[in-house]
Design an enzyme around this catalytic site. Sequence first.
Site, PDB file in Angstrom:
ATOM      1  N   CYS A 110       0.899   2.970  -4.654  1.00  0.00           N
ATOM      2  CA  CYS A 110       0.064   3.503  -5.583  1.00  0.00           C
ATOM      3  C   CYS A 110      -0.923   2.604  -6.391  1.00  0.00           C
ATOM      4  O   CYS A 110      -0.523   1.862  -7.259  1.00  0.00           O
ATOM      5  CB  CYS A 110       0.820   4.535  -6.513  1.00  0.00           C
ATOM      6  SG  CYS A 110      -0.332   5.192  -7.910  1.00  0.00           S
ATOM      7  N   CYS A 113      -1.393   3.044 -10.141  1.00  0.00           N
ATOM      8  CA  CYS A 113      -0.262   2.769 -10.778  1.00  0.00           C
ATOM      9  C   CYS A 113      -0.201   1.211 -11.144  1.00  0.00           C
ATOM     10  O   CYS A 113       0.247   0.955 -12.145  1.00  0.00           O
ATOM     11  CB  CYS A 113       1.222   2.939 -10.050  1.00  0.00           C
ATOM     12  SG  CYS A 113       1.354   4.890  -9.470  1.00  0.00           S
TER      13      CYS A 113
END
Length: 185
Positions: A110, A113
Amino acid sequence: MAGVLETVAVPRASAFPTASLAPIASSSVSSLSRPFNSPKFSEFRGLKAQSTRSSGSASSRSRFARRGGRIVCEAQETAVQVAPVTDANWQPLVLESDCAVLVEFWAPWCGPCRMIHPVIDELAKQYMGKLKCYKVNTDESPSIATRYGIRSIPTVIIFKGGEKKDAVIGAVPKSTLTTSIEKFL
């Protein structure tokens, strides 16, 4: 001419058998002519060892000479490690905590993230002693993510007294997370 800088990255360990270092030494990335037990690596501590080889003017040699053979670790003193949480330690670390807990739900693939990781690290340092910060890899602990209805990552949840108090979804600025944290301290 500029100096040539050789870099070898080796994982942390207190002691390596020389056979385990052979693939690193023989790789095309690191074409070293000396063995790893040479004086060139005498200051190696498990992060990154650098050495220099100059070919050219004295000014290029002096510029790189001061860094030759040193350990390179940027921001080592300022880094705060946010501990990972798994199914095994979720209950004692998060639900039974005596203070507020911030949990970041993330995954290694991600991009957002990875953008929010430094913000969480800063918050962990800023609120040390008042707030505990943890991270949950949703790929490794999907049951925790399912239990709290995590459908998008990154998601940051604040727990207090074992209960979910607030959730922030997405890579948000530090100020947004700070406002959410301050409500529960």
